[in-house]
Design a protein around this motif. Structure first.
Motif, PDB file in Angstrom:
ATOM      1  N   GLU A  33       0.713  -0.996  -0.282  1.00 10.20           N
ATOM      2  CA  GLU A  33       0.020   0.419   0.258  1.00 10.20           C
ATOM      3  C   GLU A  33       0.836   1.914  -0.027  1.00 10.20           C
ATOM      4  N   PHE A  34       0.189   2.656  -0.689  1.00  5.13           N
ATOM      5  CA  PHE A  34       1.003   3.776  -0.652  1.00  5.13           C
ATOM      6  C   PHE A  34       0.802   5.119  -0.480  1.00  5.13           C
ATOM      7  N   LEU A  35      -0.593   4.721   0.969  1.00  3.82           N
ATOM      8  CA  LEU A  35      -1.150   5.772   0.933  1.00  3.82           C
ATOM      9  C   LEU A  35      -0.912   6.428   1.501  1.00  3.82           C
ATOM     10  N   ARG A  36      -0.716   7.920   1.457  1.00  2.00           N
ATOM     11  CA  ARG A  36      -0.386   8.676   2.092  1.00  2.00           C
ATOM     12  C   ARG A  36      -1.332   9.772   3.299  1.00  2.00           C
ATOM     13  N   GLU A  37      -0.689   9.880   4.891  1.00  2.00           N
ATOM     14  CA  GLU A  37      -1.870  10.649   5.008  1.00  2.00           C
ATOM     15  C   GLU A  37      -2.090  11.994   4.696  1.00  2.00           C
ATOM     16  N   GLY A  38      -3.477  11.999   4.373  1.00  2.00           N
ATOM     17  CA  GLY A  38      -3.830  13.445   4.263  1.00  2.00           C
ATOM     18  C   GLY A  38      -4.066  13.107   2.717  1.00  2.00           C
ATOM     19  N   LYS A  46       8.843  17.070  -7.322  1.00  2.00           N
ATOM     20  CA  LYS A  46       8.347  16.987  -5.753  1.00  2.00           C
ATOM     21  C   LYS A  46       9.095  16.552  -4.892  1.00  2.00           C
ATOM     22  N   PHE A  47       8.827  16.789  -3.582  1.00  2.00           N
ATOM     23  CA  PHE A  47       9.778  16.216  -2.535  1.00  2.00           C
ATOM     24  C   PHE A  47      10.823  16.762  -2.360  1.00  2.00           C
ATOM     25  N   LEU A  48      11.484  18.024  -2.674  1.00  2.00           N
ATOM     26  CA  LEU A  48      12.327  18.856  -2.566  1.00  2.00           C
ATOM     27  C   LEU A  48      12.487  20.161  -1.813  1.00  2.00           C
ATOM     28  N   GLN A  49      11.253  20.004  -0.158  1.00  2.00           N
ATOM     29  CA  GLN A  49      11.063  20.797   0.400  1.00  2.00           C
ATOM     30  C   GLN A  49      12.373  20.818   0.990  1.00  2.00           C
ATOM     31  N   ALA A  50      12.909  21.853   1.492  1.00  2.00           N
ATOM     32  CA  ALA A  50      13.640  21.529   2.329  1.00  2.00           C
ATOM     33  C   ALA A  50      13.381  22.207   4.294  1.00  2.00           C
ATOM     34  N   GLY A  68      10.913  26.395   9.902  1.00  2.00           N
ATOM     35  CA  GLY A  68      11.254  25.234   9.789  1.00  2.00           C
ATOM     36  C   GLY A  68      10.759  24.426   8.331  1.00  2.00           C
ATOM     37  N   ARG A  69      10.002  25.119   7.696  1.00  2.00           N
ATOM     38  CA  ARG A  69       9.550  24.002   6.356  1.00  2.00           C
ATOM     39  C   ARG A  69       9.681  25.160   5.321  1.00  2.00           C
ATOM     40  N   ASN A  70      10.083  25.802   5.271  1.00  2.00           N
ATOM     41  CA  ASN A  70      10.222  27.136   4.123  1.00  2.00           C
ATOM     42  C   ASN A  70       9.001  27.432   3.102  1.00  2.00           C
ATOM     43  N   THR A 102       2.545  18.019  14.508  1.00  2.00           N
ATOM     44  CA  THR A 102       1.944  16.554  14.088  1.00  2.00           C
ATOM     45  C   THR A 102       3.119  16.197  12.904  1.00  2.00           C
ATOM     46  N   PHE A 103       3.568  14.934  12.264  1.00  2.00           N
ATOM     47  CA  PHE A 103       4.791  14.968  11.200  1.00  2.00           C
ATOM     48  C   PHE A 103       4.673  15.743   9.747  1.00  2.00           C
ATOM     49  N   LYS A 104       2.938  16.197   9.749  1.00  2.00           N
ATOM     50  CA  LYS A 104       2.990  16.680   8.274  1.00  2.00           C
ATOM     51  C   LYS A 104       1.378  17.083   8.511  1.00  2.00           C
ATOM     52  N   PRO A 105       1.261  17.918   7.913  1.00  2.00           N
ATOM     53  CA  PRO A 105      -0.552  18.759   7.899  1.00  2.00           C
ATOM     54  C   PRO A 105      -1.130  17.587   7.942  1.00  2.00           C
ATOM     55  N   GLY A 125      12.847  17.966   7.512  1.00  2.83           N
ATOM     56  CA  GLY A 125      13.380  16.492   7.851  1.00  2.83           C
ATOM     57  C   GLY A 125      11.884  16.443   8.089  1.00  2.83           C
ATOM     58  N   PHE A 126      12.168  14.674   7.598  1.00  2.40           N
ATOM     59  CA  PHE A 126      10.910  13.376   7.650  1.00  2.40           C
ATOM     60  C   PHE A 126      10.401  12.946   8.641  1.00  2.40           C
ATOM     61  N   GLY A 127       9.560  12.504   9.048  1.00  2.95           N
ATOM     62  CA  GLY A 127       9.417  12.055   9.811  1.00  2.95           C
ATOM     63  C   GLY A 127       8.019  10.509  10.108  1.00  2.95           C
ATOM     64  N   GLY A 128       6.929  10.718  11.339  1.00  2.00           N
ATOM     65  CA  GLY A 128       5.311   9.636  10.570  1.00  2.00           C
ATOM     66  C   GLY A 128       6.617   8.288  10.862  1.00  2.00           C
ATOM     67  N   GLY A 129       5.075   7.355  10.840  1.00  2.00           N
ATOM     68  CA  GLY A 129       5.113   6.213  10.746  1.00  2.00           C
ATOM     69  C   GLY A 129       5.083   4.849   9.835  1.00  2.00           C
ATOM     70  N   CYS A 130       6.680   5.573   8.355  1.00  2.00           N
ATOM     71  CA  CYS A 130       6.875   5.088   7.723  1.00  2.00           C
ATOM     72  C   CYS A 130       7.873   5.381   7.253  1.00  2.00           C
ATOM     73  N   LEU A 131       8.495   6.313   6.485  1.00  2.00           N
ATOM     74  CA  LEU A 131       9.553   6.472   6.408  1.00  2.00           C
ATOM     75  C   LEU A 131      11.371   6.670   7.259  1.00  2.00           C
TER      76      LEU A 131
HETATM   77  C1  UDX Z   1       4.764   7.908   3.320  1.00  2.00           C
HETATM   78  C2  UDX Z   1       4.929   7.778   2.017  1.00  2.00           C
HETATM   79  O1  UDX Z   1       4.750   9.292   0.812  1.00  2.00           O
HETATM   80  C3  UDX Z   1       3.645   6.764   1.293  1.00  2.00           C
HETATM   81  O2  UDX Z   1       3.945   6.784  -0.048  1.00  2.00           O
HETATM   82  C4  UDX Z   1       3.558   5.676   2.065  1.00  2.00           C
HETATM   83  O3  UDX Z   1       2.473   4.780   1.961  1.00  2.00           O
HETATM   84  C5  UDX Z   1       3.766   5.485   3.832  1.00  2.00           C
HETATM   85  O4  UDX Z   1       4.916   6.737   3.317  1.00  2.00           O
HETATM   86  P1  UDX Z   1       3.467   9.299   4.983  1.00  2.00           P
HETATM   87  O5  UDX Z   1       4.225   9.127   5.865  1.00  2.00           O
HETATM   88  O6  UDX Z   1       2.218  10.325   4.755  1.00  2.00           O
HETATM   89  O7  UDX Z   1       3.515   8.090   3.708  1.00  2.00           O
HETATM   90  O8  UDX Z   1       4.266  10.388   4.316  1.00  2.00           O
HETATM   91  P2  UDX Z   1       4.637  11.940   3.212  1.00  2.00           P
HETATM   92  O9  UDX Z   1       4.229  12.648   2.803  1.00  2.00           O
HETATM   93  O10 UDX Z   1       5.380  11.079   2.596  1.00  2.00           O
HETATM   94  O11 UDX Z   1       5.631  12.575   3.937  1.00  2.00           O
HETATM   95  C6  UDX Z   1       6.805  11.880   5.373  1.00  2.00           C
HETATM   96  C7  UDX Z   1       7.282  13.215   5.342  1.00  2.00           C
HETATM   97  O12 UDX Z   1       8.949  13.470   5.068  1.00  2.00           O
HETATM   98  C8  UDX Z   1       6.981  14.658   6.588  1.00  2.00           C
HETATM   99  O13 UDX Z   1       7.341  14.565   8.056  1.00  2.00           O
HETATM  100  C9  UDX Z   1       6.464  15.909   5.483  1.00  2.00           C
HETATM  101  O14 UDX Z   1       7.023  16.253   6.275  1.00  2.00           O
HETATM  102  C10 UDX Z   1       7.869  15.449   5.242  1.00  2.00           C
HETATM  103  N1  UDX Z   1       8.301  15.897   3.797  1.00  2.00           N
HETATM  104  C11 UDX Z   1       7.774  15.722   2.469  1.00  2.00           C
HETATM  105  C12 UDX Z   1       8.991  16.972   4.034  1.00  2.00           C
HETATM  106  O15 UDX Z   1       9.916  17.072   4.269  1.00  2.00           O
HETATM  107  N2  UDX Z   1       9.848  17.454   2.727  1.00  2.00           N
HETATM  108  C13 UDX Z   1       9.491  16.672   1.213  1.00  2.00           C
HETATM  109  O16 UDX Z   1       9.347  17.526   0.051  1.00  2.00           O
HETATM  110  C14 UDX Z   1       7.846  16.180   1.083  1.00  2.00           C
END
Ligand code: UDX
Length: 436
Positions: A150-155, A250-254, A413-415, A323-326, A257-263
């Protein structure tokens, strides 16, 4: 034939999958071991925040097709069983904890009917699917097992489930693929690419995708570090390289950094698994990706110290975002909350605001101060940190809150904030990766 589905594990992934499959017309039985979660879902209430899923769930409960229970024997009527339980990082290392996946399959095994298919959706180390299939061959030889990451993103959970950008199925034979095609027929009909893989490849697709996304984020955060050192601007750099379609914007937002239950946990589990397989060197770069990511949290704290003082004990700081993302109430491995807690540990008085994540954040860090009102959070503070890019923070009028704070200093912190707007209102504005 109308298929009946079971969904084992009704957390983020499972609750979404169950409601979405019901919306496609299937009868769906959701099973979870947590009685509180099941009671809420059975009432049509979502135990977490996810835009659009609350109404979808409530609507599907009214159809009578969707139900939730703690009783595993309820899966006996289902033809297909989706395993959606969590695979968290294990307590004693980087590897994934497979306890829940293994016990989910063991729990349903006695109830599997002839010809039924168990479909794993959880993110697992490569090789898990085959070992579960071997286990089933002994305990429930009448059933087969496939993997369908599954590739779903939260939100965007509903959108990503009902209109995914691809469907990937790991199968050991044609029959398993045909069954999955029946389930996903309405989604395939939308033109969604269908990828048949073997079991290990399907498992790897998921961790490879998340590793790539993590790498993109850490790449741009590494560029942010260089920009800071060289006097450049990472936001302009990201925009410029993003126009190259081979790179993409996409995904070039400095930022922090990343968090959450997946990455975070997926890249760590991937490294641990590669080492077990004798391919440690191939994923050594992920160690650096993880390190760059964690360094971003320290870099923001360094800016706070350089603005205030090495000793933060006399200072009050507002943290916007937990939260780790909006568009999520998920605080798992949230960089924002981690930074808030580190600042508090360094002696600062920290007030945290978040539109949806206060309760989960409070459970994790009960000693932080929380407020539901932005104006209360910023009252009398020496500095504001913008750490989760909620839309409402971009709507803050700096001239309005100028009279509330002690010092007009903000670190983005999110530009994502409008630097000119804040500076024109007399604020000292810093952003990660922008030396100006
Ligand atoms: C991720 C994957 O995108 C999804 O495909 C997979 O199924 C589960 O893991 P999610 O955890 O919902 O999804 O979050 P994602 O939108 O990927 O963001 C992860 C983190 O990266 C967030 O903390 C976000 O703020 C951060 N992020 C994302 C950045 O810092 N910069 C970016 O450019 C993008």
């Amino acid at each position: 034939m109308t298929l009946t589905l079971s969904v084992v594990g009704c957390g983020y992934l499972g609750a979404t999958h169950a409601a979405c499959m019901s919306s496609l017309g299937f009868t769906v039985i959701g099973v979870d071991t947590d009685p509180n979660k099941v009671a809420m879902l059975q009432r049509g209430e979502l135990p977490f925040y996810e835009p659009g899923l609350d109404t979808l769930l409530a609507d599907q409960m009214k159809t009578g097709r969707l139900s939730f229970t703690t009783d595993f024997s309820a899966v006996k009527d289902a033809d297909i069983h989706f395993v959606c339980v969590g695979t968290p990082q294990s307590k004693d290392g980087l590897a994934a904890d497979l306890t829940y996946v293994r016990s989910a399959v063991a729990e349903i095994a006695p109830y599997l009917k002839d010809g039924s298919l168990v479909v794993g959706k959880s993110t697992v180390p490569v090789g898990t699917a085959q070992s579960l299939r071997d286990q089933l061959a002994k305990t429930a030889p009448q059933a087969d097992l496939a993997w369908n990451p599954e590739f779903l993103r939260e939100g965007f959970a509903v959108e990503d489930t009902l209109t995914p950008n691809r469907l990937v199925v790991g199968v050991a034979n044609d029959r398993a693929e045909e069954i999955l095609k029946q389930v996903y027929e309405p989604i395939i009909a939308l033109g969604t690419p269908w990828i048949r893989a073997d079991l290990p490849t399907a498992e790897l697709v998921k961790v490879a995708a998340n590793s790539f996304l993590a790498t993109k984020i850490s790449f741009i955060n590494a560029m942010a570090e260089v920009c800071e050192a060289a006097g450049g601007d990472v936001t302009v750099l990201a925009k410029a390289i993003g126009y190259d379609p081979r790179i993409g914007n996409k995904f070039l937002q400095a930022g922090i950094g990343f968090g959450g239950g997946c990455l975070p946990k997926d890249i760590r589990a991937f490294m641990a698994r590669a080492e077990e397989l004798g391919a440690k060197q191939a994923l050594e770069f992920l160690r650096e990706i993880d390190a760059i990511n964690l360094r971003a949290r320290h870099r923001v704290i360094d800016v706070v110290r350089s603005e205030l003082s090495e000793d933060l004990t006399k200072y009050k700081i507002a943290v916007l975002g937990a939260t780790f993302k909006p568009d999520s109430d998920d605080v798992r491995d949230s960089p924002a909350l981690d930074i808030a807690a580190q600042l508090q540990a360094a002696g600062a008085a920290v007030v945290v605001h978040d539109p949806k994540g206060i309760e989960p954040a409070r459970k994790r860090f009960p000693k932080l101060e929380y407020t539901e009102v932005v104006n209360d959070a910023v009252k009398g503070v020496d500095l504001i940190l913008h750490l989760t890019e909620w839309k409402e923070y971009r709507a803050i009028d700096p001239s309005v809150i100028s009279g509330l704070v002690k010092n007009k200093i903000i670190i983005d912190g999110r530009n994502m904030l409008d630097r000119d707007l804040w500076r024109n209102a007399g604020w000292k504005f810093h952003a990660l990766g922008r030396s100006d």
